[in-house]
Structures are given as structure tokens and as C-alpha cells.
Design an enzyme around this catalytic site. Sequence first.
Site, PDB file in Angstrom:
ATOM      1  N   ARG A 186       0.816  -1.217   0.000  1.00 49.33           N
ATOM      2  CA  ARG A 186       0.000   0.000   0.000  1.00 49.33           C
ATOM      3  C   ARG A 186       0.855   1.276   0.000  1.00 49.33           C
ATOM      4  O   ARG A 186       0.481   2.281   0.583  1.00 49.33           O
ATOM      5  CB  ARG A 186      -0.972   0.001   1.188  1.00 49.33           C
ATOM      6  N   SER A 236     -11.477  -2.039   2.310  1.00 50.92           N
ATOM      7  CA  SER A 236     -10.829  -2.420   3.567  1.00 50.92           C
ATOM      8  C   SER A 236     -10.421  -1.160   4.326  1.00 50.92           C
ATOM      9  O   SER A 236      -9.677  -0.331   3.807  1.00 50.92           O
ATOM     10  CB  SER A 236      -9.600  -3.284   3.294  1.00 50.92           C
ATOM     11  N   GLU A 306      -6.292   2.262   6.273  1.00 50.50           N
ATOM     12  CA  GLU A 306      -5.988   2.306   4.842  1.00 50.50           C
ATOM     13  C   GLU A 306      -6.744   3.458   4.197  1.00 50.50           C
ATOM     14  O   GLU A 306      -6.328   4.009   3.187  1.00 50.50           O
ATOM     15  CB  GLU A 306      -6.376   0.974   4.189  1.00 50.50           C
TER      16      GLU A 306
END
Length: 314
Positions: A186, A236, A306
Site C-alpha cells: 500500500r 478495507s 488504509e
Amino acid sequence: MPEHLLDSDDHLRELTWKLRSIVGEDNIRENEPLSRHTSFQIGGPADLYVTPEDPDELRDVIYACRESEIPYFVLGCGSDLLVADEGYRGVIISCVEGLVNVATDGETMECQAGVPLREASEMACELGLTGLEFACGIPGSVGGACFMNAGAYDGCMADVLESVHCLLADGSQHTYGVDELDFGYRRSRVRDEGLVVLSATFALHEGDPDQIRAKMDDFTRRREEKQPLELPSAGSTFKRPEGYFAGKLISDAGLKGYRSGGAGVSEKHAGFVVNNGGATAADVRSVIEHVQAEVERQFGVRLEPEVRFLGNNW
């Protein structure tokens, strides 16, 4: 609610005229609700919402904002954003209405930053090119996917990119090979250095269209079975902590179904915070902070969001 810069700032009014000269009257909107442009369907208004039609206009819009010292944010599909209820004081520059060209050459496919990643996956399938099947359910744009090295089902952007063409802070452009982009979980050089993605080139391979479609259908079925796709969310909510799964930690903490206002932890998948209807950004933030505190208290693990938070008061 704070007064909009547009109502009080001469610099922003002057910038508005500059931006109209760059993108045209039809491609700039005032006090645009950002709830219309995020997958959470949450967010107050932006002072200005600008939709450049090509990379040159995007460059000129960013230059004009910097010259005027007015905050700006380059927006893709808004699939990982929680925008404050007060909105954004400054200029939102959207890529998804203008930077959407796609070109193919053999086994390579070049997509501009605003192309939805799902559409890129579909186009690859139609062309009989394999490699992008994992992206069939990822709701972000190509630019956003490069920014965060988006991935699913054991595939990620770093696996399929050949290069990314970016706008640099000084207004110049540069093409980075995949090995230069420092991809990690990420994260990427794009994110670390504040680069603006203009386009990305995928290195794919010829495959059997029926097998590609079957793989995508399987991923879609699995996603629909396990994820709360029927409710607005940003996917998510938390990054995967090393050695753990965020959803399992949240479920084991007894937080499935926990609510604050219109937001809550999904009953279907504890890794998702969802908008159950009428949720505010403050509701979502409250749920996220409660989940972080409880998981850390019970298991000693600090969950890192996230989701990105956008708004001048955050």
C-alpha cells in the site's frame, strides 16, 4: 461550518477566473458536494471542483493553484477517501472525467490516470490479455492504484506495471520504470514523493479470453460472498498488520456490528466500516477510532487506517 474561501478570499476568486480560462466554464463547479464523488457517499463541499480534459490542462490547473497558494487535491474515484463533513477548503482536481484514454500495442496497455481500474481489467479481458484479473473488483482509478500499489487476490500493481508517467512538482514530466517506483504494501514512490500520475503502462500477456473471464468471475463471486458490497464504504478500512488480519482482530474483539450514528463495522466482514445510511464523516471517524482503541487494548496491535482522511479540519 467554516466560511468557504470562495466567499471570503480574493485570491480564490482570482484563481477561479484563471481556472475557467484553462478548463472552460463547464468544467469548473463551485461548492460541489464531495459526497457525490466518494465511495463512502460522505463529504461536505469543495470550494472549487475542476475537471481538466487532458494532461496539459491538469498541469496548468495545478500550476495555477500553486501560484495562487490555494490548497488543492488531485482526486481519482474517491474509493479510499473519507472527506470531512465540513468539506475541503480549496480546489479538488478530478481526473476521472477527462483523463480516460486507453491505448494498446501488442501486450501492453496504456491507461490515463482517470480510467477506472475495473474498466482496465475488463478491457484487458476483451483483448485476450492476462495479468489484470485481480483488479476486476478494485473500485479505484489507475492513478490511485499506482499511488497505493492496489492489490487483491495475491496480485498487485507492482506485478503488472511496466512504467508510470508522472507530473513532478516543478511542472516537468517523467516516466518511471516499475523498478524505480519503490512499490511496497500500500505504498509507492508516487505516494512518498507526491507525484501526480498522468498515465500507466501495463505489461500483460496473451491468454485465453474464456479462462481470463472465468478467473474474473470467480474473483467477483468470492468478493460478493465475503464483502458488504451492498453498502457504501471505502473498501478495507485498515491495512493488514504484520502477522495478523485486521478483520479477524476486529471480529475477535467483539466489534462486528458496532455502530456510531449511521456508520458501523460490517456484520458481513469486520474489516469494513460501512455507511449504513445517513452516516457522517464524524460517525465513520468515531467507529475507526473505537476499533483502533479496542483492538490495541485487547491484543496490543495498533491498526493503521488504509482509508485516507481529506479535509482541512482533520
